[in-house]
Design a protein around this motif. Structure first.
Motif, PDB file in Angstrom:
ATOM      1  N   PHE B  80     -45.473  76.403  68.224  1.00 18.09           N
ATOM      2  CA  PHE B  80     -45.565  75.284  67.290  1.00 18.09           C
ATOM      3  C   PHE B  80     -44.208  75.065  66.646  1.00 18.09           C
ATOM      4  O   PHE B  80     -43.659  75.980  66.045  1.00 18.09           O
ATOM      5  CB  PHE B  80     -46.639  75.562  66.243  1.00 18.09           C
ATOM      6  CG  PHE B  80     -48.010  75.679  66.847  1.00 18.09           C
ATOM      7  CD1 PHE B  80     -48.851  74.586  66.912  1.00 18.09           C
ATOM      8  CD2 PHE B  80     -48.435  76.884  67.415  1.00 18.09           C
ATOM      9  CE1 PHE B  80     -50.100  74.676  67.498  1.00 18.09           C
ATOM     10  CE2 PHE B  80     -49.687  76.991  68.011  1.00 18.09           C
ATOM     11  CZ  PHE B  80     -50.523  75.882  68.049  1.00 18.09           C
ATOM     12  N   GLU B  82     -43.056  71.778  65.009  1.00 19.31           N
ATOM     13  CA  GLU B  82     -42.797  70.559  64.240  1.00 19.31           C
ATOM     14  C   GLU B  82     -41.762  70.868  63.153  1.00 19.31           C
ATOM     15  O   GLU B  82     -41.835  71.917  62.512  1.00 19.31           O
ATOM     16  CB  GLU B  82     -44.092  70.050  63.599  1.00 19.31           C
ATOM     17  CG  GLU B  82     -45.141  69.601  64.607  1.00 19.31           C
ATOM     18  CD  GLU B  82     -44.611  68.521  65.534  1.00 19.31           C
ATOM     19  OE1 GLU B  82     -44.013  67.554  65.039  1.00 19.31           O
ATOM     20  OE2 GLU B  82     -44.788  68.645  66.765  1.00 19.31           O
ATOM     21  N   ARG B  85     -43.073  72.013  59.473  1.00 20.77           N
ATOM     22  CA  ARG B  85     -44.258  72.841  59.292  1.00 20.77           C
ATOM     23  C   ARG B  85     -44.093  73.958  58.265  1.00 20.77           C
ATOM     24  O   ARG B  85     -45.067  74.550  57.804  1.00 20.77           O
ATOM     25  CB  ARG B  85     -44.766  73.389  60.622  1.00 20.77           C
ATOM     26  CG  ARG B  85     -43.752  74.074  61.485  1.00 20.77           C
ATOM     27  CD  ARG B  85     -44.379  74.554  62.782  1.00 20.77           C
ATOM     28  NE  ARG B  85     -45.442  75.523  62.540  1.00 20.77           N
ATOM     29  CZ  ARG B  85     -45.220  76.785  62.201  1.00 20.77           C
ATOM     30  NH1 ARG B  85     -43.993  77.254  62.082  1.00 20.77           N
ATOM     31  NH2 ARG B  85     -46.228  77.594  61.969  1.00 20.77           N
ATOM     32  N   ASP B 130     -49.505  75.239  58.948  1.00 15.58           N
ATOM     33  CA  ASP B 130     -50.349  74.512  59.895  1.00 15.58           C
ATOM     34  C   ASP B 130     -51.277  75.478  60.625  1.00 15.58           C
ATOM     35  O   ASP B 130     -51.640  75.261  61.776  1.00 15.58           O
ATOM     36  CB  ASP B 130     -49.474  73.747  60.894  1.00 15.58           C
ATOM     37  CG  ASP B 130     -48.529  74.679  61.641  1.00 15.58           C
ATOM     38  OD1 ASP B 130     -48.479  75.887  61.303  1.00 15.58           O
ATOM     39  OD2 ASP B 130     -47.833  74.209  62.555  1.00 15.58           O
ATOM     40  N   GLU B 132     -54.322  76.105  60.400  1.00 12.37           N
ATOM     41  CA  GLU B 132     -55.602  75.581  60.861  1.00 12.37           C
ATOM     42  C   GLU B 132     -55.472  75.013  62.274  1.00 12.37           C
ATOM     43  O   GLU B 132     -56.324  75.216  63.132  1.00 12.37           O
ATOM     44  CB  GLU B 132     -56.100  74.488  59.900  1.00 12.37           C
ATOM     45  CG  GLU B 132     -57.185  74.995  58.966  1.00 12.37           C
ATOM     46  CD  GLU B 132     -57.009  74.466  57.554  1.00 12.37           C
ATOM     47  OE1 GLU B 132     -56.574  73.308  57.403  1.00 12.37           O
ATOM     48  OE2 GLU B 132     -57.293  75.218  56.588  1.00 12.37           O
ATOM     49  N   LYS B 133     -54.391  74.315  62.478  1.00 14.17           N
ATOM     50  CA  LYS B 133     -54.132  73.737  63.799  1.00 14.17           C
ATOM     51  C   LYS B 133     -53.987  74.839  64.843  1.00 14.17           C
ATOM     52  O   LYS B 133     -54.485  74.726  65.966  1.00 14.17           O
ATOM     53  CB  LYS B 133     -52.841  72.914  63.714  1.00 14.17           C
ATOM     54  CG  LYS B 133     -52.569  72.052  64.906  1.00 14.17           C
ATOM     55  CD  LYS B 133     -51.398  71.123  64.595  1.00 14.17           C
ATOM     56  CE  LYS B 133     -50.634  70.732  65.850  1.00 14.17           C
ATOM     57  NZ  LYS B 133     -49.311  70.156  65.502  1.00 14.17           N
ATOM     58  N   GLU B 136     -57.403  76.244  65.666  1.00 17.66           N
ATOM     59  CA  GLU B 136     -58.130  75.309  66.531  1.00 17.66           C
ATOM     60  C   GLU B 136     -57.685  75.447  67.988  1.00 17.66           C
ATOM     61  O   GLU B 136     -58.496  75.472  68.898  1.00 17.66           O
ATOM     62  CB  GLU B 136     -57.839  73.873  66.105  1.00 17.66           C
ATOM     63  CG  GLU B 136     -58.848  73.276  65.151  1.00 17.66           C
ATOM     64  CD  GLU B 136     -58.324  71.949  64.621  1.00 17.66           C
ATOM     65  OE1 GLU B 136     -57.847  71.125  65.430  1.00 17.66           O
ATOM     66  OE2 GLU B 136     -58.356  71.769  63.382  1.00 17.66           O
ATOM     67  N   THR B 137     -56.380  75.492  68.154  1.00 20.42           N
ATOM     68  CA  THR B 137     -55.849  75.628  69.506  1.00 20.42           C
ATOM     69  C   THR B 137     -56.331  76.923  70.149  1.00 20.42           C
ATOM     70  O   THR B 137     -56.729  76.944  71.312  1.00 20.42           O
ATOM     71  CB  THR B 137     -54.305  75.604  69.461  1.00 20.42           C
ATOM     72  OG1 THR B 137     -53.880  74.449  68.757  1.00 20.42           O
ATOM     73  CG2 THR B 137     -53.727  75.604  70.869  1.00 20.42           C
TER      74      THR B 137
END
Lengths: 229, 229
Positions: B80, B82, B85, B130, B132-133, B136-137
């Motif tokens: 990740f 971004e 973040r 992030d 939570e993201k 989820e992944t």
DNA sequence: CGAGAAAGTGTGTTTTAGACACTAAGAGTC
DNA sequence: GACTCTTAGTGTCTAAAACACACTTTCTCG
């Protein structure tokens, strides 16, 4: 202009494994390195991530700069971070793989002035860094993914014949497929649209062209449909 | 002691999404942050990669330091990156997911003195960054992977009953399975070894224990065998 | 107009997936 | 010790999907 941190930071690069497909061969896009280390050797296109861009944006930018390719199917592959993979400093590489329609890019613009060329995957030159390992990982991924997601179409031109498609699958899966069963199965997915066009100037019966129905695929996928060859 | 570079470098962290399974719930291991930013909030265990260690070694070290867990099935998930973040500086996080036998770690040692706790995946608190993201992944990955690789066993104790296994699959796939068909299919893979042991002190017929035959799985996999539930 | 080359097409058989309901065993209660 | 409760364990039939398999069509070229 230099930057100082309280603790050491690794450098982060993005590298792209770009595949194309050409009649009967899976091809890989490589660039020739202009600078040390590994000067003159072939390597994956890529470079350092800039501070303001996301990783995705980074690969896209590097690819455009080094090869002129700018619209493609791109997916994150794996992050390689062995401490000694770059002799200069600690470099962590986020690798992506991409599938492109080879004929759309036959001439590759190399604005960075380095050499750019397609190589058959079965016959690659020696690569810089640990790029061989990255390519292997990408190959494994693509070969696995082609079985359960219709990514093969990214490698073919907009219009293709069923024989083209079968050839692609046979190359990637490394096994011959029965023509009748293949056609039955692929047409049953309802993802191909037959066109009113046929091959021209071939010394045999002309094959019909088809195109991939992407919208239909998205639709089906939302309803829990599962592509499987 | 500080470090200077010619160009800006992002910081790189490793974070771990650690799943456990407990009777009927998929659980996630979280730690409470001791420092700013997001102080006091729950987050994934993780931290900065050190210059001399690989990414894998990094997650393992962080996990051991923060939670006491040290032997587990661990796999890279996604990176990740971004730009925004992390509010402090540009931080790129290489996320891993791990599956552990929950009962083997019921008491979690927190040598970093932060709080550590298991939460039901269905009922997570608000997470830092992030994360939570990332969770989820990871969830998506595990749910997909359980279908075609026998990773479920990593979540169960050494000895388990077929009902335990079925409950696990039902939880992850989010659908009920037919008992007879499930047992038929799972036993047909030849990956389970029935033991001469039965449940004790249960108020009903005692179930037989089984264990996963890992060696057999490796063997079959080399011959191109494909696990599929 | 015959040869060559690839396109296109259907059926029968085997294998696999899925639906479905009762008996067995042990513990607890009266 | 008979009855109840609860989960373990087991087999068959049907439908769907996978697979094996061979000939006819169409076009170009010489």
């Amino acid at each position: 202009m230099s930057v100082t941190y309280k603790y050491p930071h690794p450098a982060v690069t993005v590298d792209a494994v770009v595949f194309g497909f050409d009649d009967a061969d899976l091809k890989l896009l490589l660039v020739q390195r202009l600078a040390q280390p590994f000067k003159g050797q072939w390597a994956l296109p890529g470079g350092f991530v800039q501070m303001h861009e996301s990783l995705d944006q980074g690969v896209r930018r590097e690819l455009a700069e080094e090869t002129g390719i700018d619209r493609l199917y791109l997916e994150q592959l794996y992050t390689f971070g062995e401490p000694e993979r770059d002799p200069r400093e600690r470099v962590i590489s986020v690798a992506y793989y991409a599938l492109v329609k080879l004929n759309a890019y036959h001439v590759v613009a190399a604005s960075d002035a380095s050499e750019v060329a397609w190589f058959a995957v079965a016959d690659l030159p020696k690569l810089a860094f640990d790029h061989e390992k990255i390519v292997e990982t990408a190959l494994r991924r693509v070969k696995a993914k082609i079985r359960y997601e219709p990514i093969g179409f990214e490698l073919l031109p907009e219009k293709f014949t069923l024989s083209d498609l079968q050839r692609l699958y046979e190359t990637l899966l490394e096994e011959p497929l029965d023509k009748r069963n293949f056609r039955k199965k692929i047409l049953a997915t309802d993802l191909l649209v037959p066109l009113d066009e046929y091959q021209q100037d071939v010394a045999h019966r002309a094959a019909q062209f088809y195109r991939f129905n992407r919208a239909r695929y998205e639709q089906l996928r939302e309803r829990g449909f599962n592509f499987e060859l």
